[in-house]
Design a protein around this motif. Structure first.
Motif, short mmCIF file in Angstrom:
data_model
loop_
_atom_site.label_atom_id
_atom_site.label_comp_id
_atom_site.label_asym_id
_atom_site.label_seq_id
_atom_site.Cartn_x
_atom_site.Cartn_y
_atom_site.Cartn_z
N ARG A 53 3.98 9.26 -6.76
CA ARG A 53 3.90 9.50 -8.20
C ARG A 53 4.04 8.20 -8.99
NH1 ARG A 53 7.46 15.14 -8.37
NH2 ARG A 53 5.65 16.55 -8.11
N GLU A 54 4.75 7.25 -8.42
CA GLU A 54 4.89 5.96 -9.09
C GLU A 54 3.59 5.16 -9.06
OE1 GLU A 54 7.41 1.79 -8.47
OE2 GLU A 54 8.06 3.64 -7.48
N LEU A 55 2.91 5.15 -7.92
CA LEU A 55 1.70 4.33 -7.76
C LEU A 55 0.42 5.08 -8.12
CD1 LEU A 55 2.53 2.56 -4.36
CD2 LEU A 55 2.84 1.69 -6.70
N HIS A 56 0.47 6.40 -8.05
CA HIS A 56 -0.72 7.21 -8.37
C HIS A 56 -0.32 8.31 -9.34
CE1 HIS A 56 -2.92 5.28 -5.01
NE2 HIS A 56 -1.76 5.35 -4.38
N PRO A 57 0.00 7.96 -10.57
CA PRO A 57 0.54 8.95 -11.51
C PRO A 57 -0.44 10.08 -11.84
CG PRO A 57 0.01 6.89 -12.63
CD PRO A 57 -0.09 6.61 -11.16
N GLU A 58 -1.72 9.85 -11.65
CA GLU A 58 -2.70 10.89 -11.95
C GLU A 58 -2.92 11.83 -10.77
OE1 GLU A 58 -3.91 11.25 -14.94
OE2 GLU A 58 -2.82 9.46 -15.61
N ALA A 98 8.00 10.49 -4.30
CA ALA A 98 8.43 9.65 -5.43
C ALA A 98 7.57 8.39 -5.52
CB ALA A 98 9.90 9.30 -5.27
N ARG A 99 7.31 7.74 -4.39
CA ARG A 99 6.49 6.53 -4.39
C ARG A 99 5.04 6.84 -4.76
NH1 ARG A 99 6.77 1.38 -5.62
NH2 ARG A 99 5.70 -0.02 -4.14
N ARG A 143 -2.15 14.53 -7.58
CA ARG A 143 -1.43 15.79 -7.39
C ARG A 143 -0.65 15.75 -6.09
NH1 ARG A 143 -5.82 20.26 -7.23
NH2 ARG A 143 -4.01 21.57 -6.77
#
Length: 554
Positions: free
Chosen positions: A507-512, A504-505, A514
């Motif tokens: 995807r929040e800080l590195h949305p691009e 979750a963290r 995988r």
């Protein structure tokens, strides 16, 4: 004893309780009859027929407490009850007591010994009523009480027929109830065994897959070793590791604890690919032919396709027990040609595996998909075809078998075809390209051997690798690393911060970026940690390094 009786643990204690109740209630009845006979004629207590009846009743104590096999105990119990009823007829005539004893004998025969014993007991006890009436009408016996005695043989014959109708009906109904209870007990025991097997497989899968993961990685790292003997040894090690991996996958698939990752598949490519690799599992004197017509597209987990083919081919090989032919056929047919119902699709992929072995009887055909059922005695586990059944059911299909003694067997799998191929990324791993890879990968893995070996492979391919030995270190790297992180490659369960929180963290800080979940845990264990595999990109352990590189370069 009926087939399957050994799987019903309730029978022995039930028989013991039945004998005990007969002893208790019979003692009360015996006390009453002693009082009755004493009041009418005390000499009747020493009459041979009465004394024999009481001795038979005492014999129930031996049946109850002596150590003997279940079948002998049940047969002895039925025989003693039948003889007690016959002797009671000679002492008391057409009184209710003798018929109760005869009815108990017939009911017990059906409940504990089966249909044939019920029929034999019913005929024997009915005949004993008529025989007692004949003895009375000829004056050959003297009852100890004449309250229910009649010298008219027609009365005895009518009583015998009424007993046969009533007693037989009661015994048949009770026997059917017992059969249903037995089936429920067998099904419950089988379900418990399956659950235990599934838990066992899930419990060892993580550690076992982690151990295999190290073998797969180092085999690939040493694949280009300059020493031929080393390369050959690594190939043998890899073959053994693949075999162990398949065994684990079979157990997990059987218990439905594997990671289910369905995707759109060209079934023809899958069949041709897997059958080519399975040929080495078949002896040289067994001819394997594969014929594929059409290009049916299905939605299924590739691992399940492997399990279906693998177990059907192994079953065909074992059925031959020597030279023979195994034919694998794949085509696409309209759903109207599928026997029965249950597939909601206009087109159906049909996969058939045929052998020219000895075939099966009707009884074997009915049980062939049962877990733990095997005709191979000590050689078989009885799991292969049940795994096929579970995998096909999971894919929304059906599996059928056609066989007759001496005519071989044909197993047919029907899988629903996809009407319109969905636009989705190709999931099958392609070969890694030769170009140098680029990007930053955060490798979160708590097993040091796996982490170091995978990091070596990734760095050799050109990636920048950030290593994290637990959830805390992974979370710290996600939050403090200067620059982008392209891929989070993480284990499913690690010490410290949960994998779910790390993802979750990230995807929040590195949305691009995988997320690739590489886990040896079973799906049930991942779901307990709120890691839903259908929402993640999953690469189950054990995997070859080239599979990981192919996923990263996809």
């Amino acid at each position: 004893m009926r087939e399957g009786q050994v799987e019903a643990p309730w029978r022995e204690p039930a028989l013991a309780r039945a004998i005990s109740w007969v002893l208790v209630l019979g003692s009360l009845v015996a006390a009453l009859t002693v009082g009755l006979v004493w009041a009418q004629d005390p000499a009747g207590l020493v009459a041979p027929s009465y004394a024999s009846m009481m001795l038979l009743f005492a014999g129930l104590l031996a049946v109850r407490y002596l150590r003997m096999p279940f079948g002998w105990r049940a047969t002895s119990f039925v025989a003693v009850l039948a003889m007690m009823g016959a002797m009671a007829l000679l002492n008391f005539g057409l009184a209710p007591g003798p018929f109760i004893a005869l009815c108990l004998a017939t009911v017990s025969a059906g409940a504990f010994l089966g249909r044939a014993a019920l029929l034999v007991s019913l005929v024997a006890t009915t005949a004993s009523v008529i025989a007692a009436g004949w003895l009375f009408t000829r004056g050959l016996v003297a009852p100890v009480s004449d309250t229910f005695v009649t010298s008219d043989l027609t009365h005895w014959i009518r009583a015998a027929l009424e007993y046969a109708l009533f007693g037989g009906s009661v015994a048949a109904v009770i026997m059917q109830l017992v059969v249903q209870l037995e089936r429920r007990e067998v099904a419950k025991a089988r379900a418990q065994r399956l659950e235990a097997l599934g838990r066992l497989a899930g419990g060892v899968a993580h550690d076992f897959n982690n151990a295999l993961q190290v073998i797969f990685v180092w085999r690939e790292l040493l694949a280009d070793h300059e020493d031929d003997e080393v390369r050959e040894a690594m190939d043998e090690i890899h073959a053994s590791a693949e075999h162990a991996s398949r065994l684990t996958a079979q157990l997990l698939a059987f218990g439905r604890r594997d990671i289910w990752s369905p995707r759109v598949l060209d079934l023809r490519e899958e069949v041709e690919r897997w059958t080519a690799s399975m040929r080495r599992m078949v002896p040289e004197d067994v001819v394997v032919t594969t014929v594929c017509d059409g290009d049916p597209t299905v939605r299924c987990d590739p691992g399940q396709i492997e399990q279906i083919l693998l177990n059907l081919v192994i079953n065909a090989r074992d059925a031959l027990d020597g030279a023979g032919h195994v034919d694998i056929q794949l085509d696409e047919i309209p759903s109207s040609e599928v026997p029965g119902a249950g597939i909601r699709s206009s087109r159906v992929a049909r996969l058939r595996v045929r052998d020219d072995g000895p075939g099966m009887t009707a009884e074997v055909r009915q049980r062939v998909f049962e877990p733990f059922f095997s005709t191979k005695k000590s050689m078989g586990t009885g799991l292969g075809l049940s795994i096929v059944y579970a995998a096909v059911q999971r894919a929304g299909g059906i599996v059928q078998v056609a066989s007759e003694p001496g005519e071989g067997a044909v197993f047919t799998v029907y899988l629903p075809c996809i009407e319109e191929v969905e636009a989705e990324a190709e999931e099958r791993p392609s070969r890694p390209t030769d170009r140098r890879a680029e990007g930053v990968i955060l490798l979160a893995e708590d097993e040091p051997l796996i982490r170091r070996s995978l990091a070596s492979v990734l760095r050799g391919a050109g990636y920048t690798v950030l290593e994290a030995e637990d959830g805390d270190r992974a979370m710290e790297t996600v939050e403090t690393h200067q620059g982008p992180i392209d891929v989070l490659c993480t284990d499913g369960v690690m010490p410290g911060v949960s994998t779910r929180s790390v993802i979750a963290r990230f995807r929040e800080l590195h949305p691009e970026g995988r997320v690739l979940l590489c886990s040896g845990h079973v799906e049930e264990e991942l779901m307990r940690r709120d890691l839903r595999t259908e929402q993640l990109e999953v690469l189950p352990k054990p995997f070859a390094p080239k599979q990981l590189l192919a996923r990263l370069q996809k």
